[in-house]
Design a protein around this motif. Structure first.
Motif, PDB file in Angstrom:
ATOM      1  N   ALA A 123      -4.770   0.068  -1.624  1.00 22.94           N
ATOM      2  CA  ALA A 123      -5.016  -0.253  -3.699  1.00 22.94           C
ATOM      3  C   ALA A 123      -3.483  -0.693  -3.165  1.00 22.94           C
ATOM      4  N   ASP A 124      -2.083  -0.398  -3.307  1.00 21.93           N
ATOM      5  CA  ASP A 124      -0.874  -1.359  -2.972  1.00 21.93           C
ATOM      6  C   ASP A 124      -1.163  -2.578  -3.474  1.00 21.93           C
ATOM      7  N   ILE A 125      -2.049  -3.485  -2.670  1.00 18.38           N
ATOM      8  CA  ILE A 125      -1.941  -4.948  -2.392  1.00 18.38           C
ATOM      9  C   ILE A 125      -3.947  -5.491  -2.826  1.00 18.38           C
ATOM     10  N   GLU A 126      -4.668  -4.508  -2.925  1.00 18.24           N
ATOM     11  CA  GLU A 126      -5.603  -4.852  -3.974  1.00 18.24           C
ATOM     12  C   GLU A 126      -5.821  -5.532  -5.079  1.00 18.24           C
ATOM     13  N   GLY A 127      -6.462  -6.532  -4.493  1.00 18.50           N
ATOM     14  CA  GLY A 127      -6.988  -8.092  -5.415  1.00 18.50           C
ATOM     15  C   GLY A 127      -6.454  -9.280  -5.229  1.00 18.50           C
ATOM     16  N   ALA A 128      -5.899 -10.367  -5.553  1.00 15.85           N
ATOM     17  CA  ALA A 128      -6.233 -11.503  -5.234  1.00 15.85           C
ATOM     18  C   ALA A 128      -3.975 -12.080  -5.812  1.00 15.85           C
ATOM     19  N   ARG A 171      -0.822 -20.865  -0.470  1.00 13.57           N
ATOM     20  CA  ARG A 171      -1.139 -19.502   0.582  1.00 13.57           C
ATOM     21  C   ARG A 171      -2.528 -18.396  -0.920  1.00 13.57           C
ATOM     22  N   ALA A 172      -3.400 -18.296  -1.109  1.00 11.89           N
ATOM     23  CA  ALA A 172      -4.255 -17.791  -1.966  1.00 11.89           C
ATOM     24  C   ALA A 172      -4.780 -16.295  -1.008  1.00 11.89           C
ATOM     25  N   PHE A 173      -4.210 -15.134  -1.429  1.00  4.40           N
ATOM     26  CA  PHE A 173      -4.753 -14.053  -0.474  1.00  4.40           C
ATOM     27  C   PHE A 173      -6.259 -13.197  -1.335  1.00  4.40           C
ATOM     28  N   ASP A 174      -6.641 -12.474  -0.851  1.00  7.34           N
ATOM     29  CA  ASP A 174      -7.534 -12.121  -1.546  1.00  7.34           C
ATOM     30  C   ASP A 174      -7.833 -10.108  -0.578  1.00  7.34           C
ATOM     31  N   PHE A 175      -7.326  -9.382  -1.305  1.00 13.18           N
ATOM     32  CA  PHE A 175      -7.488  -7.664  -0.480  1.00 13.18           C
ATOM     33  C   PHE A 175      -8.328  -7.708  -1.362  1.00 13.18           C
ATOM     34  N   THR A 176      -9.026  -7.244  -0.092  1.00 13.13           N
ATOM     35  CA  THR A 176     -10.468  -5.465  -0.586  1.00 13.13           C
ATOM     36  C   THR A 176      -9.517  -3.820  -0.269  1.00 13.13           C
ATOM     37  N   PRO A 177     -10.474  -2.658  -0.059  1.00  5.81           N
ATOM     38  CA  PRO A 177      -9.139  -1.705   1.095  1.00  5.81           C
ATOM     39  C   PRO A 177      -9.043  -1.761   2.312  1.00  5.81           C
ATOM     40  N   SER A 178     -10.758  -2.665   2.606  1.00  8.03           N
ATOM     41  CA  SER A 178     -10.743  -2.703   3.955  1.00  8.03           C
ATOM     42  C   SER A 178     -10.434  -4.431   4.789  1.00  8.03           C
ATOM     43  N   LEU A 208      -9.318 -21.253   6.350  1.00 10.07           N
ATOM     44  CA  LEU A 208     -10.573 -20.141   5.247  1.00 10.07           C
ATOM     45  C   LEU A 208     -10.400 -18.895   6.195  1.00 10.07           C
ATOM     46  N   ILE A 209      -9.935 -18.307   6.099  1.00 11.15           N
ATOM     47  CA  ILE A 209      -9.372 -16.917   7.617  1.00 11.15           C
ATOM     48  C   ILE A 209     -10.205 -15.552   6.482  1.00 11.15           C
ATOM     49  N   GLU A 210     -10.781 -15.255   7.051  1.00 10.62           N
ATOM     50  CA  GLU A 210     -10.535 -13.421   6.735  1.00 10.62           C
ATOM     51  C   GLU A 210     -11.187 -12.730   7.287  1.00 10.62           C
ATOM     52  N   GLY A 211     -10.963 -11.348   7.008  1.00 13.76           N
ATOM     53  CA  GLY A 211     -11.514 -10.068   8.540  1.00 13.76           C
ATOM     54  C   GLY A 211     -11.014  -9.034   7.919  1.00 13.76           C
ATOM     55  N   PRO A 212     -11.182  -7.532   8.914  1.00 13.92           N
ATOM     56  CA  PRO A 212     -10.819  -6.584   8.571  1.00 13.92           C
ATOM     57  C   PRO A 212      -8.775  -6.988   8.170  1.00 13.92           C
ATOM     58  N   TYR A 213      -8.807  -5.613   7.803  1.00 18.05           N
ATOM     59  CA  TYR A 213      -6.963  -5.207   8.120  1.00 18.05           C
ATOM     60  C   TYR A 213      -6.863  -3.571   7.754  1.00 18.05           C
ATOM     61  N   ARG A 214      -5.431  -3.621   8.313  1.00 22.86           N
ATOM     62  CA  ARG A 214      -4.990  -1.983   8.348  1.00 22.86           C
ATOM     63  C   ARG A 214      -3.454  -2.046   8.139  1.00 22.86           C
ATOM     64  N   LEU A 215      -3.370  -0.716   7.262  1.00 19.75           N
ATOM     65  CA  LEU A 215      -1.477  -0.802   7.132  1.00 19.75           C
ATOM     66  C   LEU A 215      -1.555   0.515   7.997  1.00 19.75           C
ATOM     67  N   ASP A 216      -0.561   0.754   8.850  1.00 18.59           N
ATOM     68  CA  ASP A 216      -0.427   1.427   9.759  1.00 18.59           C
ATOM     69  C   ASP A 216       1.381   2.548   9.273  1.00 18.59           C
ATOM     70  N   GLY A 217       1.822   2.646   7.840  1.00 21.07           N
ATOM     71  CA  GLY A 217       3.078   2.956   7.738  1.00 21.07           C
ATOM     72  C   GLY A 217       4.561   2.532   7.562  1.00 21.07           C
ATOM     73  N   PRO A 218       5.587   2.216   7.127  1.00 19.98           N
ATOM     74  CA  PRO A 218       6.724   1.924   6.964  1.00 19.98           C
ATOM     75  C   PRO A 218       7.381   1.642   8.431  1.00 19.98           C
ATOM     76  N   GLY A 277       4.848  -6.533   2.328  1.00 23.04           N
ATOM     77  CA  GLY A 277       6.288  -5.841   1.506  1.00 23.04           C
ATOM     78  C   GLY A 277       6.070  -6.030   0.193  1.00 23.04           C
ATOM     79  N   LYS A 278       6.686  -5.223  -0.669  1.00 23.31           N
ATOM     80  CA  LYS A 278       5.471  -5.463  -2.107  1.00 23.31           C
ATOM     81  C   LYS A 278       7.337  -5.136  -3.398  1.00 23.31           C
ATOM     82  N   ILE A 279       7.576  -5.865  -3.194  1.00 26.14           N
ATOM     83  CA  ILE A 279       9.017  -5.631  -3.781  1.00 26.14           C
ATOM     84  C   ILE A 279       9.567  -6.133  -5.262  1.00 26.14           C
ATOM     85  N   ASP A 280       9.149  -5.806  -6.433  1.00 27.65           N
ATOM     86  CA  ASP A 280       9.310  -6.019  -7.831  1.00 27.65           C
ATOM     87  C   ASP A 280       8.536  -6.738  -8.171  1.00 27.65           C
TER      88      ASP A 280
END
Length: 222
Positions: free
Chosen positions: A52-57, A78-85, A107-117, A189-192
């Motif tokens: 949810a922290d990175i979802e969107g364009a 670069r232009a990214f688009d993230f959904t929850p998965s 144009l590249i796409e696929g599933p992803y996961r976030l695994d903690g800090p 990472g998401k900084i400021d």
């Protein structure tokens, strides 16, 4: 010599620890009071970024410049688009510092996961990005010829016509799917309010190749 020819001669083929906060509950007791009942400590752990922290364009806000590994410089956006998965990347590579002379797109796409800090990189979360499809488009005849000679894709390359390089890989940038079955081990990472991915200087198809730092160029929310 016109500007387009100058660009053709200059083009190159290319080839981010965790924050832990312990908040123990400390009970102060007068000297004459009875022995207190043991109170377990409460530990608050940073979970890292969540989908949810990175979802969107998210997109580059400048023409990004990187060493190409051959003594030159690669220019891209670069232009990214993230959904929850799932994730999608539109990558555009250029032959000039103004990002005005297009060389090729992916144009590249696929599933992803976030695994903690990350245990080693401040303000970074471990990410893993798999590839479901990887489609490239050559924008210059020179690049189409390079793709042909490098065995990229299954068909002859035609300027402006997209083609999958999922199976074959291409020019050392895109790995064949069989060589990168788990996708890339990355950092996020998401900084400021700005999104960063890992510094791409290793073979990220193996966990040992996960970047040791966040990249220098951030992505702005759209």
């Amino acid at each position: 010599m016109n500007r387009q020819n100058t660009h053709r001669r200059q083009w190159t083929t290319l080839g981010r620890g965790a924050l832990m906060m312990a908040l123990p509950l400390i009970t102060a007791c007068p000297k004459d009071s009875p022995s207190p009942t043991n109170t377990p400590s409460t530990e608050v752990t940073d979970p890292g970024l969540q989908p949810a922290d990175i979802e969107g364009a998210w997109a580059s806000n400048t023409c990004e410049a990187y060493p190409d590994g051959q003594g030159g410089t690669s220019y891209l956006t670069r232009a990214f688009d993230f959904t929850p998965s799932r994730w999608e990347l539109q990558l555009d590579v250029f032959g000039d510092a103004d990002c005005s002379f297009p060389l090729f797109s992916a144009l590249i796409e696929g599933p992803y996961r976030l695994d903690g800090p990350s245990p080693t990189v401040d303000e970074a979360t471990l990410g893993q990005f798999a590839f479901a499809s990887n489609v490239w488009t050559a924008h210059q005849p020179d690049l189409a010829a390079v793709f042909d000679a490098s065995g990229c894709g299954d068909e002859a390359w035609v300027v402006g016509e997209p083609q999958s390089v999922q199976t074959t890989g291409c020019i050392g940038i895109a790995h064949p799917a069989a060589d990168c079955p788990d996708g890339e081990y990355d950092l996020v990472g998401k900084i400021d309010g700005v999104l960063y991915l890992g510094e791409r200087i290793t073979d990220m198809c193996v966990e040992e190749g996960r970047p040791a730092a966040l990249g220098s160029f951030g992505l702005a929310a759209e």
